[in-house]
Design a protein around this motif. Sequence first.
Motif, PDB file in Angstrom:
ATOM      1  N   VAL A  42       0.677  -1.231   0.026  1.00 60.70           N
ATOM      2  CA  VAL A  42      -0.033  -0.036  -0.234  1.00 60.70           C
ATOM      3  C   VAL A  42       0.353   1.300  -0.594  1.00 60.70           C
ATOM      4  N   PHE A  43       0.553   2.299  -0.897  1.00 64.59           N
ATOM      5  CA  PHE A  43       1.367   3.312  -1.357  1.00 64.59           C
ATOM      6  C   PHE A  43       0.389   4.377  -0.298  1.00 64.59           C
ATOM      7  N   PHE A  44       1.033   4.581   0.722  1.00 61.31           N
ATOM      8  CA  PHE A  44      -0.060   5.191   2.068  1.00 61.31           C
ATOM      9  C   PHE A  44       0.357   7.624   1.763  1.00 61.31           C
ATOM     10  N   GLN A  45      -0.611   7.848   1.937  1.00 64.16           N
ATOM     11  CA  GLN A  45      -0.479   9.476   1.376  1.00 64.16           C
ATOM     12  C   GLN A  45      -0.225  10.062   2.608  1.00 64.16           C
ATOM     13  N   VAL A  46       1.082   9.787   3.633  1.00 64.78           N
ATOM     14  CA  VAL A  46       1.141  10.491   4.810  1.00 64.78           C
ATOM     15  C   VAL A  46       1.524  12.115   5.107  1.00 64.78           C
ATOM     16  N   MET A  90      -1.855   2.129  10.809  1.00 62.90           N
ATOM     17  CA  MET A  90      -1.449   1.919   8.584  1.00 62.90           C
ATOM     18  C   MET A  90      -0.682   1.060   9.028  1.00 62.90           C
ATOM     19  N   LEU A  91       0.244   0.339   9.331  1.00 63.76           N
ATOM     20  CA  LEU A  91       1.582  -0.787   9.432  1.00 63.76           C
ATOM     21  C   LEU A  91       1.598  -1.039  10.258  1.00 63.76           C
ATOM     22  N   ASP A  92       0.960  -0.977  11.194  1.00 68.09           N
ATOM     23  CA  ASP A  92       0.351  -1.921  12.607  1.00 68.09           C
ATOM     24  C   ASP A  92      -0.608  -3.153  11.845  1.00 68.09           C
ATOM     25  N   VAL A 141       3.929  -1.423   3.483  1.00 69.01           N
ATOM     26  CA  VAL A 141       3.645   0.294   3.647  1.00 69.01           C
ATOM     27  C   VAL A 141       5.040   1.333   2.601  1.00 69.01           C
ATOM     28  N   HIS A 142       4.188   1.708   1.575  1.00 65.54           N
ATOM     29  CA  HIS A 142       5.594   2.617   1.256  1.00 65.54           C
ATOM     30  C   HIS A 142       4.400   4.449   2.017  1.00 65.54           C
ATOM     31  N   ALA A 143       5.331   5.290   2.345  1.00 62.21           N
ATOM     32  CA  ALA A 143       4.930   6.784   3.295  1.00 62.21           C
ATOM     33  C   ALA A 143       5.145   7.291   1.679  1.00 62.21           C
ATOM     34  N   TRP A 144       4.068   7.873   0.861  1.00 59.35           N
ATOM     35  CA  TRP A 144       3.937   8.531   0.343  1.00 59.35           C
ATOM     36  C   TRP A 144       3.819  10.014   0.487  1.00 59.35           C
ATOM     37  N   PHE A 145       4.553  10.961  -0.200  1.00 66.96           N
ATOM     38  CA  PHE A 145       5.198  12.176   0.224  1.00 66.96           C
ATOM     39  C   PHE A 145       4.841  12.925  -1.112  1.00 66.96           C
ATOM     40  N   GLY A 176      17.819  -0.911   4.423  1.00 69.16           N
ATOM     41  CA  GLY A 176      16.841  -1.144   4.189  1.00 69.16           C
ATOM     42  C   GLY A 176      15.736  -0.186   3.371  1.00 69.16           C
ATOM     43  N   VAL A 177      14.947   0.864   3.751  1.00 68.73           N
ATOM     44  CA  VAL A 177      13.875   1.453   3.492  1.00 68.73           C
ATOM     45  C   VAL A 177      13.967   1.858   1.738  1.00 68.73           C
ATOM     46  N   GLU A 178      12.956   1.473   0.393  1.00 69.74           N
ATOM     47  CA  GLU A 178      13.250   1.923  -0.424  1.00 69.74           C
ATOM     48  C   GLU A 178      12.781   3.095  -1.387  1.00 69.74           C
ATOM     49  N   PHE A 179      13.188   3.916  -1.125  1.00 68.17           N
ATOM     50  CA  PHE A 179      12.739   5.111  -2.456  1.00 68.17           C
ATOM     51  C   PHE A 179      12.258   5.159  -3.573  1.00 68.17           C
ATOM     52  N   GLY A 180      11.332   5.643  -4.347  1.00 68.82           N
ATOM     53  CA  GLY A 180      11.173   5.964  -5.576  1.00 68.82           C
ATOM     54  C   GLY A 180       9.994   6.892  -5.148  1.00 68.82           C
ATOM     55  N   VAL A 181      10.117   6.990  -6.724  1.00 70.72           N
ATOM     56  CA  VAL A 181       9.335   8.381  -7.773  1.00 70.72           C
ATOM     57  C   VAL A 181       8.274   7.458  -8.409  1.00 70.72           C
ATOM     58  N   SER A 182       6.728   8.299  -8.673  1.00 68.50           N
ATOM     59  CA  SER A 182       6.243   8.030  -9.452  1.00 68.50           C
ATOM     60  C   SER A 182       6.364   9.093 -10.182  1.00 68.50           C
ATOM     61  N   PRO A 183       6.273   9.291 -11.601  1.00 70.07           N
ATOM     62  CA  PRO A 183       6.076  10.614 -11.750  1.00 70.07           C
ATOM     63  C   PRO A 183       4.882  10.313 -13.394  1.00 70.07           C
TER      64      PRO A 183
END
Length: 436
Positions: free
Chosen positions: A103-107, A142-144, A153-157, A285-292
């Motif tokens: 889940v890409f969760f808009q935080v 959400m994470l729990d 869960v990816h935190a989406w900014f 270990g935390v992944e970083f990505g972009v959704s362009p």
Amino acid sequence: MSHSLSFQTVSKLGALVAGALLLASCSSEPPKSLVTPVAGKPSLPARPQQNQEMRGVWLTTVSRLDWPPVASVNSSPALRISQQQQALRLKLDNLKSLGINTVFFQVKPDGTALWASKILPWSDMMTGKIGEDPGYDPLKFMLDEAHKRGMKVHAWFNPYRVSTNTKPSTVSELNRTLSLDPASVFVLHRDWIRTASDRFVLDPGIPEARDWITSIVAEVVTNYPVDGVQFDDYFYAESAGSALNDSQTFIKYGKGYHSKADWRRHNTQQLIEQVSRTIKQLKPGVEFGVSPAGVWRNLSQDSAGSDTRGAAAYDEAYADTRQWVQQGLLDYIAPQVYWPFSRKAARYDVLAKWWADVVKPTHTRLYIGVALYKVGEPSKMEPDWTVGGGVPELKKQLDLNASTPQISGTILFRENYLNQPQTRDAVNYLRSRWGS
């Protein structure tokens, strides 16, 4: 605000985070890239291969589009909390049954937070009021709940957006946060704020504003067990009728650049470099990505571009997304390829294969963002979304993703469209394909 105040928030995170921040140079000379351009090998170590195919969904909180339920906001605090938590549990159960694993969760939908932040005020999405404690921590919840179900869960900014409109009522609400701790960036750093696309945004050309965004990501990565961090496509976001006025910023910081466009792309690059390095220093270990946006550049603009005629991230958002992949700055890229196979101006297969070629010599994983929101919606330009309930088009897109070795999965935009009557056939198809 004084220069020193800009960094107060950063210092609160302690030396660990402050040390991880790669502060951009404030001199007038264009700073040298923090990253050595790729010469055969990417600049970061090889990525561990992901065994599981990405089956993701974006869960939007801006304007409460997917969550929390609009009706919950007007309830008593106890009822509001139970309604919001129950709604999220049901959504996660549904996603799990469909075979969704991430889940890409808009935080950070704007200049507010859905976690207990010392930098941003609480989001009004939860309570209707900026800065009001929702009575629980939505990101932690959400994470729990997701991790309990074996989902990531990816935190989406949204990095630069401060508000979704510029109405007088919004200005009043932002101004009212001055008495809060933390207050809105709108009142703390008024000199960073611009208007673009009829929204308040941060000026991406101001180094302190980029450092501030980096500190926000660092706060989440340090304090929460997120599996990843994602930025969406809103870097420079402006519209014809509401352009970003950054001419003074350009005069101050743009010396040595041939064009404002090149300088803007450099600013976006600086942010991506800073955030990438900071995440890797804090938690590798935390992944970083972009959704362009799905189109980097069109062939008519650039011989390396795709055979498309769409709005290009390079020229419109000032985001050289292809370069970030080539330089090894991203663990994954998730272009929004929101068109069907038959859309001549931006064919799904043309773009998916173009991106597959871009990631091929790199360690960056490729996930394709798919337009679930168009499924079942009548459209003159894209009639295929309604043929057979949208199932044949969706199947073709997922088949292409599955059969292209460089494509590591799919992300659907967005969660609430899984619950709409017009997508019922497509959702049943997804369940039969992905579900347990």
